[in-house]
Write a protein that holds these residues in place. Sequence first.
Motif, short mmCIF file in Angstrom:
data_model
loop_
_atom_site.label_atom_id
_atom_site.label_comp_id
_atom_site.label_asym_id
_atom_site.label_seq_id
_atom_site.Cartn_x
_atom_site.Cartn_y
_atom_site.Cartn_z
N SER A 1 43.07 17.81 59.60
CA SER A 1 44.03 18.90 59.37
C SER A 1 43.46 20.24 59.82
N VAL B 1 50.71 21.67 60.53
CA VAL B 1 50.09 20.49 59.92
C VAL B 1 50.36 20.47 58.42
N LEU C 1 48.98 18.38 55.02
CA LEU C 1 47.96 17.49 54.47
C LEU C 1 48.42 17.05 53.08
N VAL D 1 46.83 25.31 56.87
CA VAL D 1 47.29 23.95 56.60
C VAL D 1 48.27 23.99 55.43
N SER E 1 42.57 13.37 65.68
CA SER E 1 43.42 14.56 65.73
C SER E 1 43.67 15.02 67.17
#
Length: 715
Positions: free
Chosen positions: A251, A261, A263, A339, A563
């Motif tokens: 992340s 993103v 998480l 995030v 990622s």
Amino acid sequence: MKRIAVAGLLVLGLAAWFLFDLGQYLTLDALKAQQSTIDGFYRTNPLQVLAVFFLVYVLLTALSIPGAAILTLAAGAIFGVATGTALVSFASSIGATLAFLASRYLFRDAVQARFGSRLKPVNDGVARDGAFYLFSLRLVPVFPFFAVNLLMGLTPIRTWTFYWVSQIGMLLGTVVYVNAGTQLAQISTLADIASPGLLASFAALGLLPWLGKWVMATIKRRHVYARWSKPKRFDRNLVVIGAGAAGLVSSLIGATVRAKVTLVEASKMGGDCLNYGCVPSKALIKSARIAHAMRHAENYGLDNTDPRFSFKAVMRRIQDVIAAIEPNDSVERYTGLGVDVVQGYARIIDPWTVEIARNDGTSQRLTTRSIIIAAGAEPLVPDLPGLAQSGYLTSDTLWEEFARLDEIPRRIVVLGGGPIGSELAQAFARLGAEVTQIERGDRLLPREDTDASDLARAAQEASGVTVLTGHEALRVESAPDRQVVVSAEGQEKAIGFDALIVAVGRKARLSGYGLEALGIETQKTVVTDEYLATIYPNIYAAGDVAGPYQFTHVASHQAWFASVNALFGQFKRFKADYRVIPWTTFLDPEVARVGLNEQEAAEQGIAHEVTLFPMHELDRAIADSATAGFVKVLTPPGKDKILGVTIVGEHAGELLAEYVLAMKHGLGLNKILGTIHTYPTMAEANKFAAGAWKKKHAPEGLLRWVERYHTWRRG
């Protein structure tokens, strides 16, 4: 002996070819001069001519002698297109296969033994796509066919695959040359046949199998996604499930490159390592080492003393250590980094949709371009009769349970002789518990070499642990006293306990977040390809849930690949690299390793030599009364390349880093020997190990001449 005989026959054949100048008969001029004679003999003795031609073609190809092009023209001139093509196709394929087999028989083992690690990417590529590579090479005449035969013999490609791919791949070129042979009188050089345009056409054809592979992969992807409806727009670029090491790094990378993103974490940020594994266990080990040092203060010229402490305070310190590190992995920090952190349980609904049951009772659905599964692992609990009713603990649950206690349990039984079980057993024994460690196998730390395992066992016993290897746990009894019943050599034995810790390994978390509904394959882990993708190219897995290693540093390493591939895979994807993976078992002394050890090298048939430097010869180890252990380096025979290192000793995990760097960047023992190391430090052990290797490979012949020189200089 057989190899010598085969090599001798090949040498004799080649010698005869050059000794009798047989090449003079395989020229265009010679073929044109003899064409009418051969035609006449063929009309009167067709079967004999066909048989002799076939055998000569096979023999020349098998011996890798130049002249196949002239013989192929001759086939067209003498037998016509249909018969000539059939004859040459089979003769060339059989001869090529014989050359392939000769190369394999004579050279493959030696080449693989000498260059095995360097050839691993080639071997893996051939094992996966060998037919495609060979087909491309056969279609492009600029690659000498004899070289292809010999080099492919050194690879793991199967013989039958080599034969049929060669026959199909060479067929088009065979037809061209045989057909040209029917017009022999009009050909003055071979360049008249292999024009630049024709070679370019063949090269283009060589790309066909790769184009076909791409088309098949595209079809496969479409088939996988066929039952799902893809959104036209997406809420996120990436959704990461799990906030352990792999999830946090994934992340963070996504947010760093400005992707949107989310998480998702159902429990504690930081995952197992921060909350139940690496961090609390190392804090415990530090307290235990201090207690052990106090009991053995005489080793340092001091009076031994029995440490007085509150077990509750020891456990509270562990929680304080976790709390000090927590901000690095916190919701607040990652939110600040960009995030979107959601506390809750994630379930993958389809390849682009994740549903989150939030901890606040609400639910949320997000569409996303890509998903990374980083769900981690959990303790493996064996199906042992009576275990469920025994109140057993695991490496996850013991921290909370022990934090409630005022005193350490008097009797602790640890099931498992791997790294986790060994670390916990030694630490609790040093804090005063009567610890019994039970291992079904014949030694502790079975992945390590026997000498490392032996030192680990000695360290356990010196710390007060009763080690029972070769003992299998049969059942757990709870009345009248709690006890584990074990068996060894047909005899049962009961071992009482006040606390039972199950540490027989960990297993990937594979259920509860939608893998089954999507048909994502799982075995012991989520099955991924070399890019860490599942059967869905936009769904990746990283960390313990993906394997093959269950280490925090490997999870972080995998997270980069997962990622980057998830976010930029449409441009380029990167294969996860496991060539240099270090690990450490934090016993006292520590056991650290990177690369191969002796038992693995023997199992894989890798030629190696061993250099060992004992810690009791190191000045700093002597000064610190820490002389147990060694540095052991594996190298190819006669070379300083590092294949693997095992270090047993104080601070072995730190010492190993120098070898990790060296292996990662291709530096050998000579480079380590030529590097200045501070005196007196434990790190000097690495230099002395390199020096021990150098001493074994000293140029004795040259040194004898140098000795004579010095004698002469003295008069």
